[in-house]
Design a protein around this motif. Structure first.
Motif, mmCIF file in Angstrom:
data_model
loop_
_atom_site.group_PDB
_atom_site.id
_atom_site.type_symbol
_atom_site.label_atom_id
_atom_site.label_comp_id
_atom_site.label_asym_id
_atom_site.label_seq_id
_atom_site.Cartn_x
_atom_site.Cartn_y
_atom_site.Cartn_z
ATOM 1 N N GLU A 158 17.039 -2.880 -0.775
ATOM 2 C CA GLU A 158 16.559 -1.696 -0.054
ATOM 3 C C GLU A 158 15.176 -1.401 -0.614
ATOM 4 O O GLU A 158 14.951 -1.487 -1.827
ATOM 5 C CB GLU A 158 17.480 -0.488 -0.269
ATOM 6 C CG GLU A 158 17.006 0.735 0.486
ATOM 7 C CD GLU A 158 17.985 1.899 0.407
ATOM 8 O OE1 GLU A 158 17.554 3.025 0.760
ATOM 9 O OE2 GLU A 158 19.139 1.717 -0.009
ATOM 10 N N ILE A 159 14.251 -1.094 0.284
ATOM 11 C CA ILE A 159 12.864 -0.870 -0.134
ATOM 12 C C ILE A 159 12.320 0.361 0.575
ATOM 13 O O ILE A 159 12.497 0.516 1.784
ATOM 14 C CB ILE A 159 11.967 -2.099 0.164
ATOM 15 C CG1 ILE A 159 12.559 -3.346 -0.507
ATOM 16 C CG2 ILE A 159 10.541 -1.849 -0.297
ATOM 17 C CD1 ILE A 159 11.869 -4.649 -0.122
ATOM 18 N N GLU A 160 11.640 1.211 -0.178
ATOM 19 C CA GLU A 160 10.933 2.359 0.401
ATOM 20 C C GLU A 160 9.467 2.259 0.038
ATOM 21 O O GLU A 160 9.088 1.493 -0.863
ATOM 22 C CB GLU A 160 11.539 3.678 -0.089
ATOM 23 C CG GLU A 160 11.443 3.903 -1.572
ATOM 24 C CD GLU A 160 12.086 5.215 -2.009
ATOM 25 O OE1 GLU A 160 11.420 5.935 -2.784
ATOM 26 O OE2 GLU A 160 13.213 5.511 -1.577
ATOM 27 N N ALA A 161 8.623 3.023 0.750
ATOM 28 C CA ALA A 161 7.176 2.902 0.529
ATOM 29 C C ALA A 161 6.481 4.241 0.736
ATOM 30 O O ALA A 161 6.962 5.105 1.452
ATOM 31 C CB ALA A 161 6.589 1.859 1.475
ATOM 32 N N ILE A 162 5.322 4.335 0.110
ATOM 33 C CA ILE A 162 4.401 5.457 0.309
ATOM 34 C C ILE A 162 3.086 4.844 0.758
ATOM 35 O O ILE A 162 2.586 3.901 0.139
ATOM 36 C CB ILE A 162 4.199 6.274 -0.980
ATOM 37 C CG1 ILE A 162 5.548 6.829 -1.465
ATOM 38 C CG2 ILE A 162 3.178 7.390 -0.756
ATOM 39 C CD1 ILE A 162 5.485 7.468 -2.848
ATOM 40 N N VAL A 163 2.533 5.385 1.850
ATOM 41 C CA VAL A 163 1.351 4.805 2.486
ATOM 42 C C VAL A 163 0.295 5.896 2.692
ATOM 43 O O VAL A 163 0.614 6.983 3.171
ATOM 44 C CB VAL A 163 1.737 4.191 3.854
ATOM 45 C CG1 VAL A 163 0.535 3.606 4.560
ATOM 46 C CG2 VAL A 163 2.829 3.139 3.670
ATOM 47 N N ALA A 164 -0.949 5.604 2.326
ATOM 48 C CA ALA A 164 -2.065 6.511 2.587
ATOM 49 C C ALA A 164 -2.663 6.153 3.944
ATOM 50 O O ALA A 164 -2.752 4.980 4.312
ATOM 51 C CB ALA A 164 -3.126 6.394 1.498
ATOM 52 N N LEU A 165 -3.114 7.178 4.673
ATOM 53 C CA LEU A 165 -3.623 7.005 6.029
ATOM 54 C C LEU A 165 -5.091 7.403 6.135
ATOM 55 O O LEU A 165 -5.557 8.290 5.411
ATOM 56 C CB LEU A 165 -2.808 7.869 7.008
ATOM 57 C CG LEU A 165 -1.295 7.711 6.919
ATOM 58 C CD1 LEU A 165 -0.621 8.732 7.819
ATOM 59 C CD2 LEU A 165 -0.874 6.299 7.268
ATOM 60 N N HIS A 166 -5.790 6.749 7.032
ATOM 61 C CA HIS A 166 -7.145 7.172 7.360
ATOM 62 C C HIS A 166 -7.071 8.525 8.060
ATOM 63 O O HIS A 166 -6.085 8.839 8.722
ATOM 64 C CB HIS A 166 -7.817 6.169 8.313
ATOM 65 C CG HIS A 166 -8.134 4.858 7.663
ATOM 66 N ND1 HIS A 166 -9.139 4.701 6.725
ATOM 67 C CD2 HIS A 166 -7.556 3.640 7.823
ATOM 68 C CE1 HIS A 166 -9.167 3.446 6.346
ATOM 69 N NE2 HIS A 166 -8.226 2.767 6.985
ATOM 70 N N ASP A 167 -8.132 9.315 7.937
ATOM 71 C CA ASP A 167 -8.164 10.622 8.629
ATOM 72 C C ASP A 167 -8.043 10.452 10.123
ATOM 73 O O ASP A 167 -8.450 9.518 10.722
ATOM 74 C CB ASP A 167 -9.493 11.338 8.314
ATOM 75 C CG ASP A 167 -9.539 11.772 6.845
ATOM 76 O OD1 ASP A 167 -8.478 12.039 6.281
ATOM 77 O OD2 ASP A 167 -10.647 11.821 6.291
ATOM 78 N N LYS B 252 2.522 2.681 -2.845
ATOM 79 C CA LYS B 252 3.645 2.454 -3.777
ATOM 80 C C LYS B 252 4.828 1.899 -3.027
ATOM 81 O O LYS B 252 5.113 2.316 -1.914
ATOM 82 C CB LYS B 252 4.035 3.789 -4.430
ATOM 83 C CG LYS B 252 5.261 3.761 -5.326
ATOM 84 C CD LYS B 252 4.930 3.346 -6.722
ATOM 85 C CE LYS B 252 6.000 3.720 -7.715
ATOM 86 N NZ LYS B 252 6.915 2.747 -8.098
ATOM 87 N N ILE B 253 5.499 0.947 -3.659
ATOM 88 C CA ILE B 253 6.749 0.400 -3.135
ATOM 89 C C ILE B 253 7.804 0.524 -4.223
ATOM 90 O O ILE B 253 7.531 0.233 -5.394
ATOM 91 C CB ILE B 253 6.581 -1.074 -2.701
ATOM 92 C CG1 ILE B 253 5.793 -1.128 -1.396
ATOM 93 C CG2 ILE B 253 7.920 -1.780 -2.574
ATOM 94 C CD1 ILE B 253 5.546 -2.518 -0.872
ATOM 95 N N LEU B 254 8.982 0.963 -3.820
ATOM 96 C CA LEU B 254 10.144 0.950 -4.703
ATOM 97 C C LEU B 254 11.126 -0.039 -4.104
ATOM 98 O O LEU B 254 11.614 0.151 -2.986
ATOM 99 C CB LEU B 254 10.789 2.337 -4.815
ATOM 100 C CG LEU B 254 12.167 2.372 -5.494
ATOM 101 C CD1 LEU B 254 12.107 1.834 -6.918
ATOM 102 C CD2 LEU B 254 12.741 3.781 -5.459
#
Length: 163
Positions: free
Chosen positions: A154-163, A102-104
């Motif tokens: 201004e931009i924020e983000a949510i990032v999923a990571l590999h284990d 997600k990006i805002l």
């Protein structure tokens, strides 16, 4: 809004950055009482970043008045580069990114401005160029009456990571 097209065949994010001619800058420091990222399990939350050049210069002004859409797109792209720098700082390796979730994107715009999505595409296009399919994300692109330091985006983000 002149950007290079990247071959999205499997390659590392760093190889894709090299093709784009991008050297990651150091991660920008926070401008107030917060941290630039928080990792919770396999999710990385990135605080809002702005269009900061390596020399510290921040692009400022109202989009739709003294800043045009093309310049604001470039500012959003620069902000995306700063988000990548924070990701690299947090993870040590952008290859650990499983997906940009997600990006805002916030645009410092005049009230009648209506091109917020075109501006934030500067960051979105970059994420897709760097991460390929894993860079495709959910997004909000909204206008604000002001942003800190009168920055353009201004931009924020949510990032999923590999284990």
């Amino acid at each position: 809004m002149d950007q290079k097209k990247v071959d999205r065949s499997p390659a590392s994010p760093y190889e894709r950055l090299a093709v784009l001619g991008i050297d990651l800058p150091p991660a920008p420091p926070p401008i107030a009482n917060f941290v630039t990222y928080v990792r919770e399990g396999n999710i990385l939350y990135l605080s809002g970043q702005g269009p900061r050049e390596v020399d510290g210069h921040l692009h400022s002004g109202k989009v739709g008045a003294e800043v045009d859409v093309e310049s604001a797109y470039d500012h959003a792209r620069l902000t995306g580069i700063n988000l990548l720098a924070v990701m690299h700082d947090a993870l040590g390796d952008l290859g650990r990114v499983k997906r940009v979730v997600k990006i805002l994107g916030m645009v410092n715009a005049v009230p009648e401005f209506r091109e917020h999505p075109r501006v934030i595409n500067g960051c979105s296009d970059l994420m897709i160029d760097v991460f390929g399919e894993a860079g495709q994300h959910a997004r909000s692109a909204v206008g604000f009456g002001s942003l800190p330091g009168n920055i353009t985006v201004e931009i924020e983000a949510i990032v999923a990571l590999h284990d």
